[in-house]
Design an enzyme around this catalytic site. Structure first.
Site, PDB file in Angstrom:
ATOM      1  CB  THR A  22      68.866 -35.724  49.343  1.00  0.00           C
ATOM      2  OG1 THR A  22      70.190 -35.154  50.497  1.00  0.00           O
ATOM      3  CG2 THR A  22      70.090 -36.126  49.302  1.00  0.00           C
ATOM      4  CG  ASP A  23      63.214 -35.020  49.286  1.00  0.00           C
ATOM      5  OD1 ASP A  23      63.698 -35.889  49.375  1.00  0.00           O
ATOM      6  OD2 ASP A  23      62.704 -34.993  47.561  1.00  0.00           O
ATOM      7  CD  GLN A  24      61.474 -34.341  56.013  1.00  0.00           C
ATOM      8  OE1 GLN A  24      60.533 -33.497  55.384  1.00  0.00           O
ATOM      9  NE2 GLN A  24      60.718 -34.177  57.691  1.00  0.00           N
TER      10      GLN A  24
END
Length: 142
Positions: A22-24
């Site tokens: 996942t990203d931020q």
């Protein structure tokens, strides 16, 4: 992107998104979906009784030659995904695979994709027809 007719073969694979994917924002990073497609396609081929290792033992490679991905809605960290892999025609030289990614949170697919692969002889790296026993296994499953 996905043909309007019914698929000749459909396979569903379950995966759970992991933290490192996942990203931020907590969304699955967009590049991961091609990896999810690959895992699902590998398991689909295995379900036909013809794992990639058997292709390789027969001197056949299956490189990707084209991809498309449409991002409709994000998948979040730790969500269970169902990745539907569909075939709409029996392959000859190309294997055309189509994908829809679902979660319980949404009735419509989050992601829609298409991946084209080419059967290729390992010895000369030239396109070849799909192995007859691969086609036979697929036709038996249809």
């Amino acid at each position: 992107m996905i043909p309007s007719e019914d698929p000749i073969y459909c396979y569903s694979h379950s995966l759970r998104s992991r933290y490192g994917e996942t990203d931020q924002m907590g969304y699955v990073y967009y590049g991961r979906y091609l990896e999810y497609f690959e895992e699902s396609r590998t398991e689909m081929i295995r379900s036909l009784g013809f794992p990639y290792t058997k292709l390789e033992e027969n001197g056949v490679m299956l490189p990707v030659i084209h991809t498309e991905v449409d991002y409709k809605a994000p998948v979040f960290y730790d969500e269970l995904m169902t990745i539907k892999v569909m075939l709409f025609e029996v392959p000859t030289v190309k294997l055309e695979t189509y994908y829809e990614v679902y979660t319980e949170r949404r009735e419509q697919p989050h992601i829609i994709g298409q991946v084209s692969l080419c059967f290729m002889k390992e010895e000369n790296r030239k396109p070849c027809r799909a192995p007859a026993d691969f086609i036979s296994n697929l036709e038996s499953a249809i």
